[in-house]
Design an enzyme around this catalytic site. Sequence first.
Site, PDB file in Angstrom:
ATOM      1  N   ASP A   1       0.819  -1.204   0.000  1.00 12.38           N
ATOM      2  CA  ASP A   1       0.000   0.000   0.000  1.00 12.38           C
ATOM      3  C   ASP A   1       0.859   1.262   0.000  1.00 12.38           C
ATOM      4  O   ASP A   1       1.355   1.685   1.053  1.00 12.38           O
ATOM      5  CB  ASP A   1      -0.893  -0.043   1.243  1.00 12.38           C
ATOM      6  CG  ASP A   1      -1.806   1.163   1.325  1.00 12.38           C
ATOM      7  OD1 ASP A   1      -2.477   1.321   2.367  1.00 12.38           O
ATOM      8  OD2 ASP A   1      -1.844   1.952   0.367  1.00 12.38           O
TER       9      ASP A   1
HETATM   10  C1  LIG Z   1     -10.179  -2.891   3.886  1.00 15.44           C
HETATM   11  N1  LIG Z   1      -8.928  -2.892   3.151  1.00 15.44           N
HETATM   12  C2  LIG Z   1      -8.428  -4.186   2.662  1.00 15.44           C
HETATM   13  C3  LIG Z   1      -8.249  -1.711   2.845  1.00 15.44           C
HETATM   14  C4  LIG Z   1      -6.987  -1.724   2.264  1.00 15.44           C
HETATM   15  C5  LIG Z   1      -6.325  -0.534   1.950  1.00 15.44           C
HETATM   16  C6  LIG Z   1      -6.957   0.683   2.219  1.00 15.44           C
HETATM   17  C7  LIG Z   1      -6.334   1.982   1.845  1.00 15.44           C
HETATM   18  O1  LIG Z   1      -6.966   3.024   1.890  1.00 15.44           O
HETATM   19  N2  LIG Z   1      -5.051   1.994   1.421  1.00 15.44           N
HETATM   20  N3  LIG Z   1      -4.467   3.183   0.978  1.00 15.44           N
HETATM   21  C8  LIG Z   1      -8.233   0.690   2.799  1.00 15.44           C
HETATM   22  C9  LIG Z   1      -8.871  -0.496   3.125  1.00 15.44           C
END
Ligand SMILES: CN(C)c1ccc(C(=O)NN)cc1
Length: 327
Positions: free
Chosen positions: A33
Site C-alpha cells: 500500500d
Molecule cells: C479494507 N482494506 C483491505 C483496505 C486496504 C487498503 C486501504 C487503503 O486506503 N489503502 N491506501 C483501505 C482499506
Amino acid sequence: NDGSVTASPEDAYDSEYLCPVSIDGQTLALDFDTGSADLWVFSTSLPSSEQKGHTLFDPSKSTNWKALSGYKWNITYGDGSGASGTVGTDVVTVGGTSVSGQAVEIATKVSSAFVSDTANDGLLGLAFSSINTVTPKAQHTFFDTAKSSLSSPVFTADLKHRQLPGTYDFGTIDSSKYTGTITYIDVDTANGFWEFTGSGYAVGSGSFVSSSIDAIADTGTTLIYVPDAVVTAYYKQVSGASYDSSQGGYTFPCSATLPNLTLGIGSYHAVVPGQYINYSPASGSKCFGGVQSDSGIGFSIYGDVFLKSQFVIFDGSSTPRLGFAAK
Ligand SMILES: CN(C)c1ccc(C(=O)NN)cc1
C-alpha cells in the site's frame, strides 16, 4: 539484496493485489500500500472471531521476534476501515529482499472490512515513514529499512488487469517491463504520500484539458478518484451513465463502450483503457465506474485502475520522485 515479488489480484475485479511476505519463515499475503506506512499483520492476538479465514502471524513461534514494550499503533484508512495493536521487530523477507529489525505491527483489533476480506492477512505500507502510526516512536517502512541494501533506492509496481499476476521489484528498474521512455515527476512528501501534480486530462479522442491535479499514487486504493470536472466530462461520453447514490458513485449500462481516460503526468499522457474503467457489476444490468469523484478527500487518488495501466517507479532517492512509462 534486490528482490521481486508477485502481486496477485485478490478477486475478478482487481480490488486489491496481494503479495507473499515471510516474517521469520511465516508467510502471509499482504496488500502492498503506497498510500500508508504501517506494516501490520493478522495475528494470534486477535479475538478468534476476527481471526477466521486469515493466515495469522504468531510471534511466539518466531525466534527472531523482539517485542517493543509499550509501543502501540492505530490506523484508519480513507474508506473508514482500520486496525490497531502492538509492535515488535523481526526478519521480513519480500522476494529476494530480506531485512532484520523491521517493525511488524501485530493486530489486536481489526475493523469488519478487514475481517471479511479473508484473502488479506494485513498491509505492507510503502508511503513515507513520516506517517507511520506507531507511538511513542514512529517506525520505518519495509522500503526505508531495506533502502541502503538495495542496488538503487527504488521500488517499481507492474500491476496487471484481471486475473494476471504483476510484480513489485525492489532495488532495480527492469527495462523489459515497459516500453518507450520513463517520465519522472517531482513528489511532495509533506503529507507522507507519493504526491504529485498531474497536468490535466482527456476523455477518449477528445482534446487534452490542461489543469493542475493534486494527486497521490496509491496502490492500496482500488479506483481513480479525480475532480468533479474530470468525472463529469468522462461520463458525459458514456450513454446511460449517471450518479447512483444507492451505489455511491457513477454507474452505467454494462453494455456501454467506455472511452479511454488520459491523465497527464508532465508532458507524458498516461492512457487508461476504457475497459479498465468498467470496474465491476453494480446491480441489475448496471456496472460501477472505475473513475469516481474525489470530492471530500482533499486530493485526487490515482489508484489501481490507473496504476495497472502503467509501469510505475517509486524513487526514494534524496529527492523522491515518481516515474511513469507505458507497457
Ligand atoms: C479494507 N482494506 C483491505 C483496505 C486496504 C487498503 C486501504 C487503503 O486506503 N489503502 N491506501 C483501505 C482499506
